[in-house]
Design an enzyme around this catalytic site. Structure first.
Site, PDB file in Angstrom:
ATOM      1  N   ASN A 103      41.069  15.878  35.184  1.00  0.00           N
ATOM      2  CA  ASN A 103      39.981  14.965  35.548  1.00  0.00           C
ATOM      3  C   ASN A 103      40.557  13.600  35.887  1.00  0.00           C
ATOM      4  OD1 ASN A 103      37.233  14.029  35.740  1.00  0.00           O
ATOM      5  ND2 ASN A 103      37.470  13.078  33.728  1.00  0.00           N
ATOM      6  N   HIS A 105      39.533   9.502  35.730  1.00  0.00           N
ATOM      7  CA  HIS A 105      38.572   8.600  35.109  1.00  0.00           C
ATOM      8  C   HIS A 105      38.920   7.164  35.495  1.00  0.00           C
ATOM      9  CE1 HIS A 105      35.531   7.373  32.277  1.00  0.00           C
ATOM     10  NE2 HIS A 105      36.360   6.460  31.817  1.00  0.00           N
ATOM     11  N   SER A 131      42.983   6.690  35.213  1.00  0.00           N
ATOM     12  CA  SER A 131      43.722   7.662  34.404  1.00  0.00           C
ATOM     13  C   SER A 131      43.431   9.072  34.895  1.00  0.00           C
ATOM     14  CB  SER A 131      43.290   7.566  32.933  1.00  0.00           C
ATOM     15  OG  SER A 131      43.425   6.236  32.451  1.00  0.00           O
ATOM     16  N   ASP A 140      36.645  12.734  28.245  1.00  0.00           N
ATOM     17  CA  ASP A 140      37.682  11.800  28.709  1.00  0.00           C
ATOM     18  C   ASP A 140      38.802  11.630  27.678  1.00  0.00           C
ATOM     19  OD1 ASP A 140      36.261  11.370  31.082  1.00  0.00           O
ATOM     20  OD2 ASP A 140      35.049   9.820  30.152  1.00  0.00           O
TER      21      ASP A 140
HETATM   22  C1  GRF Z   1      35.224   8.257  40.732  1.00  0.00           C
HETATM   23  O1  GRF Z   1      35.291   6.884  40.441  1.00  0.00           O
HETATM   24  C2  GRF Z   1      35.782   9.063  39.599  1.00  0.00           C
HETATM   25  O2  GRF Z   1      36.853   8.450  38.940  1.00  0.00           O
HETATM   26  C3  GRF Z   1      34.613   9.149  38.667  1.00  0.00           C
HETATM   27  O3  GRF Z   1      33.499   9.322  39.512  1.00  0.00           O
HETATM   28  C4  GRF Z   1      33.761   8.718  40.770  1.00  0.00           C
HETATM   29  C5  GRF Z   1      33.502   9.754  41.816  1.00  0.00           C
HETATM   30  O4  GRF Z   1      33.474   9.218  43.109  1.00  0.00           O
HETATM   31  N1  GRF Z   1      34.817  10.170  37.675  1.00  0.00           N
HETATM   32  P1  GRF Z   1      33.531  10.180  44.371  1.00  0.00           P
HETATM   33  O5  GRF Z   1      32.381  11.156  44.269  1.00  0.00           O
HETATM   34  O6  GRF Z   1      34.860  10.868  44.384  1.00  0.00           O
HETATM   35  O7  GRF Z   1      33.355   9.279  45.564  1.00  0.00           O
END
Ligand code: GRF
Length: 183
Positions: A103, A105, A131, A140
């Site tokens: 994932n 984050h 991260s 997370d």
């Molecule tokens: C990103 O900031 C990711 O880190 C978080 O959700 C957002 C997703 O954005 N978990 P996208 O859909 O990839 O534009």
């Protein structure tokens, strides 16, 4: 070619970035899956002829039932790695135990786990970050693969900070995926 499955819930800008940086060498995104029938990422994947599965969580009575369906739908694609890219679901051991899952984050973990991480980093810290981590049962909370700090600059606004965090995501996620797949 390593086989990736990418899960998303909304805009899909990280999905698009992975398509542009990794798809059709050194990886193939064999399928993308979303829980949200209205996710804008659907069109981004389809524009690149990537099969999209829409699996709406609202049709399921529990997180486990949803995750069982997820595993059932993804297993035939035999992914080397499942990549969460803005997949806004809390996932259960049913899913965690079935695949290798990572994932991204948008904070310098363990700071600001959970939602609105960019806004909270901006409001409460001197820096933010990005991260990439293994997915475990703790939200997370899995082992960090790659992370980078991003200091707030002079005259930083939430908008400029958000943009800088996303740019960092687009650099770090492909790098982390290459690293875990030994590419
Ligand atoms: C990103 O900031 C990711 O880190 C978080 O959700 C957002 C997703 O954005 N978990 P996208 O859909 O990839 O534009």
């Amino acid at each position: 070619m390593k086989r990736l499955v990418v899960l998303f819930s909304g805009e899909g800008s990280n999905l698009l970035n992975l398509i542009q940086t990794l798809h059709q060498g050194p990886c193939t995104i064999v399928c993308a899956l979303t829980n949200n029938p209205h996710a804008r990422g659907i069109a981004k994947a389809q524009a690149h002829q990537i099969p999209v599965i829409v699996l709406d969580h609202r049709a399921f009575e529990s997180r486990e039932a949803y995750d069982r369906a997820l595993v059932e739908r993804l297993t035939p694609y035999a992914p080397d790695l499942v990549v969460l890219a803005g997949f806004m679901r809390i996932i259960t051991p049913v899913f965690v135990d079935a695949f290798d899952i990572i994932n991204i984050h948008p904070s310098f973990l363990p700071d600001f786990k959970g939602s609105h991480a960019i806004e909270r980093s901006f409001a409460h810290g001197e820096y933010g970050g990005v991260s990439v981590h293994w997915v475990s049962e703790e939200l997370d909370g899995g082992e960090i693969i790659l992370q980078e700090r991003l200091d707030k600059r002079a005259n930083e606004t939430l908008e400029s900070f958000t943009e800088a965090i996303h740019s960092l995501e687009y650099r770090l996620y492909p790098e982390a995926i290459r690293r875990v797949l030994g590419l």
